[in-house]
Design a protein around this motif. Structure first.
Motif, PDB file in Angstrom:
ATOM      1  N   ALA A  99       0.841  -1.205   0.000  1.00 32.13           N
ATOM      2  CA  ALA A  99       0.000   0.000   0.000  1.00 32.13           C
ATOM      3  C   ALA A  99       0.874   1.252   0.000  1.00 32.13           C
ATOM      4  O   ALA A  99       0.568   2.244  -0.685  1.00 32.13           O
ATOM      5  N   ARG A 100       1.982   1.214   0.725  1.00 32.52           N
ATOM      6  CA  ARG A 100       2.885   2.367   0.760  1.00 32.52           C
ATOM      7  C   ARG A 100       3.551   2.598  -0.602  1.00 32.52           C
ATOM      8  O   ARG A 100       3.728   3.737  -1.041  1.00 32.52           O
ATOM      9  N   VAL A 101       3.903   1.504  -1.278  1.00 36.86           N
ATOM     10  CA  VAL A 101       4.471   1.627  -2.626  1.00 36.86           C
ATOM     11  C   VAL A 101       3.485   2.325  -3.553  1.00 36.86           C
ATOM     12  O   VAL A 101       3.843   3.237  -4.316  1.00 36.86           O
ATOM     13  N   LEU A 102       2.219   1.908  -3.499  1.00 36.44           N
ATOM     14  CA  LEU A 102       1.209   2.523  -4.362  1.00 36.44           C
ATOM     15  C   LEU A 102       0.981   3.984  -3.995  1.00 36.44           C
ATOM     16  O   LEU A 102       0.801   4.834  -4.880  1.00 36.44           O
ATOM     17  N   GLU A 103       0.971   4.283  -2.717  1.00 30.76           N
ATOM     18  CA  GLU A 103       0.794   5.673  -2.272  1.00 30.76           C
ATOM     19  C   GLU A 103       1.915   6.558  -2.806  1.00 30.76           C
ATOM     20  O   GLU A 103       1.664   7.678  -3.286  1.00 30.76           O
ATOM     21  N   ALA A 104       3.143   6.061  -2.738  1.00 37.78           N
ATOM     22  CA  ALA A 104       4.284   6.852  -3.197  1.00 37.78           C
ATOM     23  C   ALA A 104       4.300   7.007  -4.708  1.00 37.78           C
ATOM     24  O   ALA A 104       4.799   8.019  -5.235  1.00 37.78           O
ATOM     25  N   ALA A 105       3.758   6.018  -5.428  1.00 38.09           N
ATOM     26  CA  ALA A 105       3.852   6.010  -6.883  1.00 38.09           C
ATOM     27  C   ALA A 105       2.671   6.671  -7.578  1.00 38.09           C
ATOM     28  O   ALA A 105       2.705   6.855  -8.802  1.00 38.09           O
ATOM     29  N   ARG A 106       1.628   7.021  -6.834  1.00 38.62           N
ATOM     30  CA  ARG A 106       0.383   7.458  -7.498  1.00 38.62           C
ATOM     31  C   ARG A 106       0.526   8.798  -8.220  1.00 38.62           C
ATOM     32  O   ARG A 106      -0.251   9.107  -9.128  1.00 38.62           O
TER      33      ARG A 106
END
Length: 467
Positions: free
Chosen positions: A445-452
């Motif tokens: 979830a943190r990866v997606l948050e950073a990449a959005r």
């Protein structure tokens, strides 16, 4: 008064406390003002006590002055769903059937938050007995969304999302039996997790619900899970040990099932499909193996069993009341309960058996995957006065992507990934993983948050909302 940040997030608060720009006292006053202002106007406030909150704020301020803080959440305001007991505050459980009796003691998650130095600000509104995944309540009225008061905030942790969006809390704690943390978080543009069943100790003990946090960032969700996610003697279902972060979590080499559409309930709308496809692409670009599955191996009768089981769990709360009190229930929820009167104990036993069989079948189907990526719910929004997006499909028409991870006990997180470009709530996805891989779920979830690729433009905490 020193200027307090509009969003009461952990990073900004801790920096302000450390630098002396404001203290937990100013933050607590601001949170109370917003709870009694915007949150109350949305019918999202259940109860609060100024002195209780300010007493916790004074203690936190003293710890910051004396450099003896209890951890990274010391001084962060938190709201609790009305289903939790907080000593001295009334508990309606969302319903006019109850008189709002004052609780004699704090629930285990409340005690955990206090031990971390957090400041309880208020209890948030919910539907009767937590039996809807929307904001209809006989006690609170129609609970509304902070992004648009014409929209539902979801449920059953209905007031939780608006409490964070409007700055009445930095973190909200809800409960989740079929999606009741994840859906409200997604409909408010917040990150959240329903942890592994038993990861957050709960009382009274039970194997059918989880407490879970929602906040404006994945980091704040994880900090709250770390503070509350440990074994407690008061809950014999709680998991041994405590939550362990997975700081090295990377998508590389992870095998992820992509579940875009459910064959039961509401159809996945275009914006939600776009969000899931975006998330899948972001994870694939970072080394994950994405394998699309057509659907989970569950049929309509399996989903109906989810519905009946939820009502069976809540039935003693309702039928244990005198008839006059039962007559005050919201009619939509009352009709669902009354349908139980035609059922037998054999039927209820069959429901439970069906759920066990279906859960084992789904776990076997997903055994070859590390995670499941899906919508959090199939629609981006629905009307505040509806019990669900499409009542013709049943009161739980939007739970298909959420409910099975309660039955398997697996952790599932939500995170916003898509800015729709119209100023409305961003669109979220769900990441689920195997039991006790809460750290891996939060890590993705943190990866997606950073990449959005965008910052969320939150609604003003001073919006008038609904009267």
């Amino acid at each position: 008064m020193p200027e307090v940040p509009l969003r009461l997030g952990q990073a900004a608060l801790v920096a302000g406390y450390r630098e002396g720009r404001f203290s937990p006292l100013e933050v607590a006053r601001t949170a109370l003002d917003r709870a009694e202002g915007g949150l109350a106007r949305l019918n999202g406030l259940s109860s609060l006590d100024h002195e209780m909150t300010m007493e916790a704020a004074r203690a936190s301020a003293a710890r910051w002055r004396e450099n003896r803080v209890l951890g990274p959440l010391d001084g962060v305001p938190i709201s609790f769903k009305d289903s939790f007991h907080i000593k001295g505050l009334p508990r309606w459980h969302g319903t006019a059937c109850h008189p709002g009796k004052l609780s004699a003691a704090d629930a285990l998650p409340v005690r955990g938050a206090r031990a971390a130095g957090m400041i309880p600000v208020c209890k948030t509104a919910m539907p009767d007995f937590a039996m809807l995944m929307s904001g209809l309540s006989s006690h609170h009225g129609i609970i509304r969304n902070a992004w648009n008061p014409d929209d539902s905030p979801g449920g059953s942790s209905s007031g939780a999302g608006p409490s964070v969006v409007l700055g009445a809390a930095g973190v909200a704690l809800g409960t989740d039996m079929v999606g009741s943390v994840r859906l409200p978080a997604a409909l408010s543009g917040l990150a959240s997790i329903k942890p592994t069943q038993g990861r957050i100790a709960y009382d009274p003990p039970g194997a059918f619900r989880s407490a879970g946090p929602m906040a404006a960032s994945v980091d704040e969700v994880e900090l709250t899970l770390a503070a509350l996610g440990h074994f407690a003697e008061g809950d014999h279902f709680s998991a041994e040990g405590g939550y362990r972060p997975d700081p090295g979590c990377r998508p590389t080499g992870r095998r992820i099932a992509l579940w875009r559409r459910a064959g039961w309930g509401d159809a996945t709308d275009a914006e939600t499909l776009a969000a899931v496809d975006l998330a899948a692409g972001l994870l694939a670009d970072r080394g994950a193996e994405i394998v699309e599955i057509a659907d989970l191996e569950a049929d309509a009768q399996d989903y109906e069993a989810i519905h009946w089981n939820m009502l069976h769990v809540g039935a003693p709360d309702y039928f244990g009341l005198p008839p006059q009190a039962r007559g005050r229930i919201h009619p939509v929820i009352g009709a669902m309960y009354e349908a139980l009167l035609t059922q037998t104990a054999i039927f209820a036993a069959g429901v439970r058996h069906r759920l066990l069989v279906a859960s084992a079948r789904i776990a076997a189907q997903l055994a070859g995957f590390d995670h499941v990526l899906s919508p959090a719910l199939p629609v981006r929004r629905f009307a505040a006065d509806l019990p669900c997006p499409d009542p013709g499909l049943g009161m739980a028409s939007h739970q298909a992507f959420a409910c099975w991870f309660n039955q398997t006990g697996w952790p599932a997180a939500t995170v916003p990934v898509l800015d729709p470009g119209d100023g409305g709530v961003p669109v979220s996805v769900q990441i689920a993983g195997k039991r006790f891989d809460d750290g891996g779920v939060i890590g993705l979830a943190r990866v997606l948050e950073a990449a959005r690729g965008f910052d969320i433009r939150w609604p003003s905490p001073f919006a008038e909302g609904a009267q």
